[in-house]
Design an enzyme around this catalytic site. Sequence first.
Site, mmCIF file in Angstrom:
data_model
loop_
_atom_site.group_PDB
_atom_site.id
_atom_site.type_symbol
_atom_site.label_atom_id
_atom_site.label_comp_id
_atom_site.label_asym_id
_atom_site.label_seq_id
_atom_site.Cartn_x
_atom_site.Cartn_y
_atom_site.Cartn_z
ATOM 1 C CB CYS A 199 -0.945 -0.138 1.305
ATOM 2 S SG CYS A 199 -1.434 1.888 1.964
ATOM 3 C CB VAL A 203 -4.436 0.518 6.687
ATOM 4 C CG1 VAL A 203 -4.662 -0.733 7.756
ATOM 5 C CG2 VAL A 203 -4.701 0.064 5.099
HETATM 6 N N1 GSH Z 1 -6.743 8.744 2.568
HETATM 7 C C1 GSH Z 1 -6.390 7.930 3.714
HETATM 8 C C2 GSH Z 1 -6.333 6.826 2.511
HETATM 9 C C3 GSH Z 1 -5.559 5.608 2.540
HETATM 10 C C4 GSH Z 1 -5.314 4.546 1.848
HETATM 11 O O1 GSH Z 1 -6.378 4.631 0.728
HETATM 12 N N2 GSH Z 1 -5.898 2.820 2.283
HETATM 13 C C5 GSH Z 1 -6.241 1.932 2.111
HETATM 14 C C6 GSH Z 1 -5.231 1.393 2.038
HETATM 15 S S1 GSH Z 1 -3.999 1.286 -0.026
HETATM 16 C C7 GSH Z 1 -7.804 1.578 2.472
HETATM 17 O O2 GSH Z 1 -7.315 1.429 3.429
HETATM 18 N N3 GSH Z 1 -8.594 1.033 1.975
HETATM 19 C C8 GSH Z 1 -9.556 -0.065 2.655
HETATM 20 C C9 GSH Z 1 -10.791 1.410 3.194
HETATM 21 O O3 GSH Z 1 -10.860 2.444 3.120
HETATM 22 O O4 GSH Z 1 -11.828 0.192 3.024
HETATM 23 C C10 GSH Z 1 -4.933 7.713 4.346
HETATM 24 O O5 GSH Z 1 -4.044 9.127 3.412
HETATM 25 O O6 GSH Z 1 -4.648 6.909 5.079
#
Ligand code: GSH
Length: 211
Positions: free
Chosen positions: A19, A59
């Site tokens: 990620c 995450v």
């Molecule tokens: N805006 C968030 C975005 C992080 C993000 O896109 N995480 C993804 C994994 S790369 C995630 O957790 N996706 C699952 C979800 O949002 O439920 C940050 O800066 O932490």
Amino acid sequence: MAASPRIRNALTLFSSPDCVVCHRVRLVLAAKGVSYELVSVDPNNPPEDLLDLNPYHSVPTLVDRDLVLYAASVVSEYLDERYPHPPLMPVDPLSRARLRLAMLRLELEWVPHVQAIQNGNKVQAEAGRKRLKEVLLGALPLFKASKFFLNAEMSLADCAVAPIIWRLPALGVILPKEAKLIEDYGQRIFRNPGFVRSMTAEEKQLRELPA
Ligand SMILES: N[C@@H](CCC(=O)N[C@@H](CS)C(=O)NCC(=O)O)C(=O)O
């Protein structure tokens, strides 16, 4: 919200194995030389702890005793203040504001293309490749301006940029020769022992480290 009693370490990071946003925070932690517990999360099947702690279930999520933080920008800035050495932000307000704005634009305009390539269907992935290449080429002057991204020293912005550059070959994004300085920039960061420490086993497989 208080940390779950199931979390054993004072400092714990919920992170996914490949990620780009989690890699950003792992790179901050590695640059600071901070030890922490890594909880590896499958974003499609998040553990109960994460569901309890973070209303977005996303995450990276950081737990520092009773403090729970999410959103990579919030987590990174907290870590830079909590562990001040080495500093990963310039001191003057103007440079700090510029870097924060660059990081915001990267979150809004670069990261979604990476995620489209990784998680989208064929059409979305192809569009993501095209757009990511365009935004990187559009940012060439920023890579030209100084040794690190918009700054003379390594900063939180490099922690956000370098994980994207590391992934380019694996994402199928091939930059033309005139963008060589983006690759040169990447190599400067990849050589840093902190960069190697920041990666999961999955991320280490994505390309060869520089000799
Ligand atoms: N805006 C968030 C975005 C992080 C993000 O896109 N995480 C993804 C994994 S790369 C995630 O957790 N996706 C699952 C979800 O949002 O439920 C940050 O800066 O932490």
